[in-house]
Structure formats: C-alpha cells, structure tokens
Motif scaffolding. Structure first.
Motif: not given
Ligand code: SF4
Ligand code: ZN
Lengths: 577, 425
Positions: A206-223
């Motif tokens: 359903d989406w044009r994203i990958t686990p890598r994108m989810i993971l890195t984005s959330l990690c960046q958001a936390v930082e």
C-alpha cells in the motif's frame, strides 16, 4: 518536616561514580540522596551487605492490552502460582503473567525500583494508565509503538521529517510515553495483508516506503527531538534462523545518524536472543541449522558503538511470548500449534500484536542454542554499559528469573552445571562453554541499574547513589568472596532483597513487602515550534477522520488518569528544519 | 453549545460521536445516537431510585446514605459467602472498588459476561483468538460475517458506523449474516445463510473440512447444501481481509463454548490463506471492561473466588447462576445489573431468600426485592470513567450533567462500604 534516614556501613557498588565495593554511609532526605542528615535521622546498619541503586528494567511487558489478553487466555498459567493477600498487600497471581499488584511486589522484592513497558499501542495507552494505578512499588516508563503506524508512514513517504518529529512529540504528549518503540517496521503492517517484510529495502504493501526509510526516519525524529531514550528497536526478520545478518544490516543503516547533543548511542536493540540467530556454514534458514549469532553481534558491537542492547535471555521453562510482531507470532503458532491470539490495532498496528504460550526446554537443540545467543554476547562484549539485563518478560521467561540469569553470568560453575543438562548442540553451535568470564558485582550493577538508567536517559536521578539521585536503593545479602563458589547464593540473594527503598521509603524488608507506595511515571514530550505543531495536529486530525473509527477528541489519555503519577522530564524544545 | 464526541454508554459499540445539547443541567437533544441512545440520554432522569433505602416488612424506608452504607457493610461482614455481581454497566474504577470489597470479605466476583460471552472467553482459553478492531474492519475488510447476531436490533449503529462505510484500503465489501432465522439484519446484508438451530458447530467444522480440501459424503449440513457450504468456504478463502462478528446466537446456543472454539479454529485456519479476525458482539457497554479490570487484578476475566485469600477461577462453579442455583451464597452485592430480570428462575428463587445490596441509578426488578438500595450516578452521563469497546478500545466516558442531589458514583459508594467494613473490623 523532612524525613531523614541514614544507611550505614554499606558496601556500595555504584558504577556511575566508579565506586566498586567501598564501605560508606548513604544519607537520605525527602526521597533523595543527600550530603548529610541530622543526628536525629533514623539509622539502619547494613554492615556486611551489598548496596546498589534500585534495579532499572529497560524492557518488560507489564502493562496493556496484549498482556491482559494473554492473562485472560491462560488461566492454567495462573493456577500454578496463586498469591494470597496479606495485611499490607493485595492478592493476585504470579508465574509467567503476574497480575498488576503482584508485578510491583515481585519487582520490589528483587530490589528493582524502575521498570519500562516497551510496547504501548498509543491508541490504547489509556489501558496502561488505568492498570498502573494497581501497580505499586516501582517507577514506570512507557514506550509507544510507532513503526507500523500509518500516520508515521504518511510523514515518511512525504519525507517530512519535521512533521514526523512533531507527530512523535504529539503522540508522547497524548499518551504520556517516554520514548519511541519500533517493532518490525513495515512488517507488522504487511501482516494486515497476511504477509511479512523481512528485508530493509522491500517496499511494504500500500505504500512507497521501505523498512529502511521507516527506521531511519523515526531514529532521526527521536534525535531531532532530543528524547532522553534513543529509538527502542525490535528488528525485522525476528526469530528467523540467520537473522543476525539482517539485524546487523539494520544497525548499519542507522550508523550515519548523528546523536542529539553528540550522544553516541542512537538506537537500543531489544531482546537480542531473538535477533541474533546465526546459521551453520552452508546451512539454510531453518531451525535445524541454527547457530548462535551472539559472538558475531558482540564482535560487531565491539567495533561499532552506536547502539546498546538488552539480552532477552532465555531462561528455560514456561514463558508467554507476546510482541507487536504479528507475523512472527503467527509463525511461532504454526511451529507450536499452541494457542494463538492476534490483536489488530487499526491505524497503529494493522496486522497486530500476537501472543503464543511457549515452553523453553534445555533438552531442545534449538532452545539450547537460543539460550546461548545472549549469553555469548554478554560474555564477549567489552563494554557492559551497552548491555542491559532482560528476559523480555514474559517472552523468554518471567522477570522473576533475573537472579538465575545473573548466576549464569557471574559463575562459570553455574553455567557448567546447566550446560551438562542441555542438549549437546549448545556446545557445538556456540562458544559459551569455552568462556571463563564471570561478571563481577560491579558489572552486575552496570547491567541491572546504571546502564539501563543511562540508556533510558534517566541517569540524573536513577541508576546511581550520588547526591541528588532518587533514594531508590537495593540491599542484598551477598559478599563478594563467596559468589563464584556458591551460585545458589547468588540466586537467593538477588531473589529476595534484604532491603528495598523507593523514593526514600522502605518498601521491602528481608524479602517481604513492607509498604506499597505508588511510584512515578516518567514521560517526555519536547515541544516543537508552535506553527509546526499546529500544522501537524491539523494533519493528524484529518487522517484521524479518514482512518480511525473513533473520535480524535477521545484519543489522548485524560489528565485525570495521569495527574497523580506523571513526571514529565525537562527536554529541549525543537525548531522546524 | 453542544457537548460533542460523547461516548454512548449503552451497547458494546460505544459510539463516541454523540452530540448533546445541555441546558440548565438537562440533556435536551442527542444527535447521531440511535433510538436506544436517545432514550438512554434523554430519559436518564426517569425511573430513578429516589434515595438510599432499607426494606422492612412493610416496604422500603428511605434512610440516609450513611445508614445504607452501614447496613450494607454489616450484611457483607456477617456473610460467609457473599457474591459481588454485575459491573458491566458501570465504569472501570467502580470495578476496582468492588474487587477490593470481594477480596476483603473473601467472597466471589462474577460479572454478567458469565451469562453472555462467557463461552467466548472459554473458547479463547482453549485456542486463543485473532481479535479484530472496528477501525481496521472499516478500513480494510472485504468480507464481513455476522454469525448468530442481529446487530440492527442489538447494536443499531454497528452496520452503519463500522461495517458499511468502506475505507480506502478495501475496494469492495460483502456482508453476510449467518443465523437460524431471517432477521432484520439478514435483510440488510448482501447474503443470508440460514442454518438449523443448534447446528453452528457442525457448520463451522464442515467449513474447516472444506477449506482443507476434504470431500464430504453428504448433501447437506445444518440446513445448508454442500454446494452452498463449498461456496462459502471458497469466498472465505478468497477474501483478502475477513472479519467474523459473533453474537449470543453462537455463544448461548447448543454447544456454547465449543461453538466459539470451532469459530476460533476456523478463523485461525483462514489466516493460512488471508487475513482474518473476529470480534465478539459484546452487549452491555462495559462488559468488556469488566473482564479486563478483573483480569489485571486477579488474572481471570470472570468467576473469581477469593475464599482462600487468593483468586481462584472456575466457570460453572464460581459463576453467579451456578452459585445461586446451588443456594451457596448468603448475600449479594449487585452493581449496575438487574439479576432478578436476567437470571434463570432457580437462581432468582435463591436471590429472594438472601439479603441483596443493590447499587443502581434506576428502579428495576432487583431493587424491588433488595434489602438495601443505594442510588448511584449514571456512568457516562453523570460521572466519568473508562469503558472498553467490543474490540478492546478503551474510551473515556463523560460526565455531562450533575447526578441528582446527594447521589454519588458507584466507585464512591463502594469505597464508603469498604471503609465502613474496615472500620468495623
Ligand atoms: S449503537 Fe449502541 S453505542 Fe451506538 S448509539 Fe446505539 S446504543 Fe449507543
Ligand atoms: Zn519485548
């Protein structure tokens, strides 16, 4: 009036202050450790006893809807361990799924004073807040899950990192969470289609994203937000033979992210006994070919210092597995054909969390190797500060087995004793038998209080005994000289604290609960810039009406349930871009 | 100014989009609610218990709250085997207080789920359960099955609010009703499968067999032809996201928890082919909450006995109907339920012989025979709290108007009874 107490002649293990077995006094006033107390203070003589800060658990499932579903589904579990009321305590049940009251009492009895529930579906956070009213004797922190949330996905897909950070902050504010948990990013979502996603760069349905994108984005958001606790991570491909490779690949994908304020560790890898499964040479990803990957992960950790872990140590005997990793739980069900519950949580965990009861058998070749995974890691990691004790309660065994786990880590003799009872595969497929390492009390104090407190970002007041710390203290009847020779003594001493103090109050005396005060709940939700906040709340509201089946106004946990306990941490505010 | 997004404290749908106009402390209108919801809100002041009362030979005499509480505490303290019952139409904090009392007096706690979805829970204890969420159903389901449930009557907005609107992750949706008679819900569905009463278990089992590719040497099962059953099995297998809603027609018909067990196994097996979940059509607005609060307190969802000082669980033994039919309990603390109206005759006979303490906002059959009546505030209208939707979603209930003068929430009255009992010890 101030309440003062002086603990005298303590043999102190306080690694945050490099104190390794010094004899000293600990003055306590108004719930804090202080410089000195007046002559009139009451005194407790602790000569000959071991004193540490109260234990801090970074990963234990003690609250919330999936735990309750598991409890309701497993009456046979409770029957093995009824707990009667006393003059001071309420009744309940124990075993692998202790009831709320009993959970607090048992942690307290082991000298623990802070525990973290690492898997809160945000929409059901109210569940957790209600339950924790009946969970006394410990401070609590909670981590909302955001790695399969469609609103997260939307921000990630639009590459709107400030938006994502503001959303994270809004979630933490609404739920009273301390940090962010990611479980099988994208994979649990795929489970809504009956699928899983195991590789970093596979697009999710359903989406044009990958686990890598989810993971890195959330990690960046936390930082970006500077949350006290880095991203708390349950990787893709859990429980799959050979997954130490994919776990390392996922850790690699985060390596480039700069930590807030220069902090080195930007991700916490949870329960490695499920994430670091190796494979025999030339084998296939099947259980018959499992090999410990603990050494490989330890070597990676010794060479790369951007992450911390907790063990999720397998303890043998009955357990109840429960994770936000729906497809993993289904595969476990297919393996065991035991009971299986799955719980979808609409927008935030489509596909859902799962529950499967499981018994780890030392005679099972695969269970024995799995036991070795986290053992091998713990015995080969150079920096214990990056290694917190856990059994991923109740996944790899109940938290009441921590004393047993410590005896394995502290005593080669104890390991040898157990190894002879295990399936021989453990000797062929791990190096545990060869290791002579024995953790000292100082190292125990690191892995069970100092390190988890630092990793959670609570080190200002938790995990140590310095002036200004919360007076959360554990006293054990244990002397350094007789430990290795008598592993049973280790188990006894850590099972039943001589004294536990929570916020300056004696809560356990000689292994018995003496009082049942309520702990605090630590939360953190840094403010983002006002215009960004307004934009994001507007967007969330709009998605809410499209995707949820209840009202936006009924999402946040009302103050009425939080006011008595919530202690927000001071965190920096964050600007756009 | 309307009060918006109020959860409706009536059925397990807990629709939380109710808009109320409140003037001078009175509810004037209810937008979005179904007919039942309108009655619940607009007539909340009707048929109220007028005040705390004690029963004498000549009838009920009004007394002060303190007197009623004292009397209740005396009954419970003197009782050898008290039962605490009801709880499904009040909020979670009231439950917590009720359990404290039950533990103190070493009594039994049971909630009304033992006479509705108790068998669902037993089924879950056998097999687990893939539980759906209403949000996800709306968003993703392409096949929705109501089995032994007549939502148009029992949960009037269930179809319109949760299962008819097709969310953006489903392209089409088919709604089936499986029942023993053609109900109004059957009329509203896309397909209706009529089965013979008492044959749910067989039909479920045959569907499982057909899914596994077994050939059956009969032409008809439970009123459906093998052809029909084959077609059902194929559609279920072909679904991308299926959901089974099941009601009392399944849990309270012949086979009871075996039916639910079979339904769970069916849905679990369907997960080999597609994503499938199930949701019990919980009746009272907080019966799911009663299960949940008791579970975190004791480990068990209903039928809990504290006589040994710790919780024990045994449906069939510690369930209200069984305890009453055996004449085993000698006092009843009833909270937010009407056992006189809902329990079988043999249980009611015993109820008439023992002292009953009744906490409820309204007059009902139980209040007529109760030795102590204490009126309480209506959860979700006159006091706040949490209730749990049929799919497990906790929702915060609102206090939109003040309760009648001197009337307190259940939780406060229960706390007073507890404190009184402690002080009497
Ligand atoms: S369907 Fe149930 S919850 Fe919804 S408005 Fe009607 S009675 Fe209330
Ligand atoms: Zn976990």
């Amino acid at each position: 009036m101030s309440r003062s107490l002086l603990l005298q002649n303590c043999r102190v293990y306080d690694p945050l202050h490099h104190i390794d077995g010094e004899i000293m006094d600990i003055p306590i006033r108004d719930g804090k450790i202080v410089d000195s107390v007046p002559e009139s203070a009451s005194r407790i003589d602790l000569s000959g006893l071991t004193v540490m800060a109260g234990g801090v658990d970074i990963h234990t499932h003690i609250l919330g809807s999936k735990l309750n579903t598991a409890r309701a589904m497993c009456p046979e579990d409770h029957r093995a361990d009824p707990v009667a009321a006393t003059k001071k305590t309420r009744s309940g049940v124990g075993f692998t799924l202790p009831s709320s009251f009993v959970t607090g009492y048992r942690y307290s009895t082991m000298g623990y004073t802070t525990v973290t529930e690492p898997a809160v579906p945000p929409v059901k956070a109210l569940d957790c807040w209600e339950e924790l009213h009946d969970l006394t004797n410990v401070d609590i922190a909670m981590l909302p899950m955001l790695g399969n949330n469609m609103i997260t996905f939307d921000f990630v897909q639009q590459e709107d990192l400030p938006g994502l950070a503001a959303y994270v902050s809004w979630i933490l504010h609404s739920t009273g969470g301390l940090g962010v948990k990611v479980v099988n990013p994208g994979g649990t979502y795929a489970w809504a289609h009956g699928k899983n996603v195991r590789e970093l760069d596979t697009e999710i349905p359903d989406w044009r994203i990958t686990p890598r994108m989810i993971l890195t984005s959330l990690c960046q958001a936390v930082e970006m937000l500077g949350l006290p606790h880095p991203l708390h991570f349950h990787p893709n491909n859990l429980g799959k033979v050979g997954n130490v490779e994919t776990t390392i690949a996922q850790l690699e994908s985060l390596k480039h992210i700069r930590g807030h304020n220069g902090r080195k560790h930007i991700v916490h890898l949870a329960h490695i006994s499920f994430d670091a499964l190796g494979m025999v040479e030339g084998g296939r990803p099947e259980w018959k070919d499992v090999h410990s990957g603990g050494l490989q992960l330890a070597e990676y950790a010794n060479a790369n210092d951007h992450f911390t872990v907790d063990l999720g140590q397998i303890t043998f005997g009955p357990a109840t597995t429960m994770t936000g990793d729906g497809p993993f739980q289904f595969s476990l069900y297919e393996l065991t054909h035991s009971k299986w519950a799955n719980m979808t949580v609409d927008v935030e965990l489509p596909g859902g969390a799962g529950i499967v009861p499981y018994t780890y058998d030392p005679k099972s070749p695969t269970n024995a190797v799995q036991w070795a995974v986290s053992m091998e890691y713990a015995l080969n990691i150079r920096d214990i500060w990056r290694c917190a004790l856990s059994t991923d309660h109740p996944n790899a065994g109940p938290f009441t087995k921590y004393p047993l786990v410590l005896s394995w880590l502290m005593s080669k003799r104890q390991r040898d004793r157990w190894l002879t009872e295990m399936h021989p595969s453990v000797g062929q497929r791990s190096t545990v038998a060869e290791s002579d390492r024995e953790w000292s009390l100082y190292e125990v104090a690191i892995a069970t209080r100092a390190a988890p407190a630092v990793i959670l970002g609570l080190q200002a007041t938790k995990g140590h005994l310095g002036v200004g710390a919360d007076a959360d203290i554990a006293v054990y009847d244990l002397r350094p000289d007789d430990i290795q020779r008598d592993p049973d003594r280790i188990v006894r001493a850590f099972s039943s604290a001589h004294l536990t103090v929570l916020g300056g109050r004696v809560v356990v005396k000689r292994g018995e609960v003496a009082s049942t005060p309520h702990g605090r709940v630590w939360s953190s939700s840094p403010q983002v810039e006002e215009s960004l906040h307004r934009r994001v709340v507007g967007e969330v509201r709009e998605r809410f009406s499209r995707w949820y089946a209840h009202s936006f106004d009924n999402y946040a946990v009302p103050v009425r349930y939080r006011a008595a306990f919530e202690t927000p941490m001071a965190t920096p505010s964050v600007a756009e871009s | 100014m309307p009060v918006v997004n109020v959860p409706c404290p009536f059925c397990g749908c807990l629709c939380d989009d109710i808009e109320l106009m409140v003037h001078d402390g009175r509810i004037k209108s209810n937008r979005n609610g179904c007919a039942i919801s309108k009655t619940k809100f607009l007539r909340h002041a009707d048929d109220r218990l007028v005040g705390p009362s004690l029963r004498h030979s000549s009838g009920h005499e009004l007394v002060s709250l303190a007197t009623a509480v004292d009397h209740a505490a005396r009954i419970l303290s003197a009782s050898k085997r008290p039962l605490v019952y009801g709880l499904s139409s009040t909020e979670n904090d009231a439950h917590r207080e009720a359990y404290r009392i039950a533990e103190l007096v070493r009594g039994v706690v049971d909630n009304t789920s033992s006479v509705c979805h108790g068998p669902s829970i037993l089924g879950t204890q056998d097999a687990g359960e893939p539980i759906g969420s209403l949000g996800e159903v709306r968003l993703r389901a392409d096949l929705v099955v109501y089995w032994g449930s007549n939502p148009q009557v029992s949960h009037p907005r269930h179809l319109n609010r949760y299962t008819r609107p097709i969310g953006e992750f489903a392209s089409k949706r088919t709604i089936w009703v499986v029942d023993v008679r053609r109900t109004v819900s059957a009329e509203a569905a896309d397909a209706f499968y009529q089965i013979q009463p008492g044959h749910d278990l067989e039909v479920m089992s045959v569907l499982r067999a057909l899914l596994r590719g077994h050939k059956l040497d009969c032409t008809e099962v439970g009123g459906l032809s093998i052809g029909q059953l084959q077609q059902m099995a194929e559609s279920m297998r072909a679904a991308e996201y299926g959901v089974l809603f099941y009601g009392l027609g399944l849990t309270q018909s012949w086979g009871r928890h075996h039916n639910v067990d079979a339904a769970i196994r069916l849905v679990q097996e369907l997960n080999e082919y597609a994503k499938w979940s199930m949701v019990p059509m919980r009746g009272h607005f907080n019966v799911a909450g009663a299960n949940r609060t008791l579970t975190w307190t004791t480990g068990y969802p209903f039928a809990v006995d504290f006589s040994r000082g710790y919780p024990r669980y045994q449906p069939g033994e510690y369930t209200a109907v069984d305890l009453l039919q055996r004449g085993e309990v000698d006092a009843l603390l009833n909270v937010a339920a009407d056992p006189l109206a809902s329990l079988p005759a043999a249980a009611v006979r015993h109820l008439r012989r023992i002292p009953v303490i009744n906490l409820d906002p309204k007059r009902n059959l139980t209040s007529l025979i109760a030795e102590v009546n204490i009126p309480t505030a209506m959860a979700g209208i006159e006091c706040d709290g949490v209730a749990v939707r049929m799919d497990g979603l906790p929702l915060y209930l609102r206090k939109v108007v003040e309760p009648p003068a001197g009337v307190l929430p259940d939780r406060e009255v229960l706390r007073m009874i507890y404190d009184r009992m402690v002080s009497m010890r």
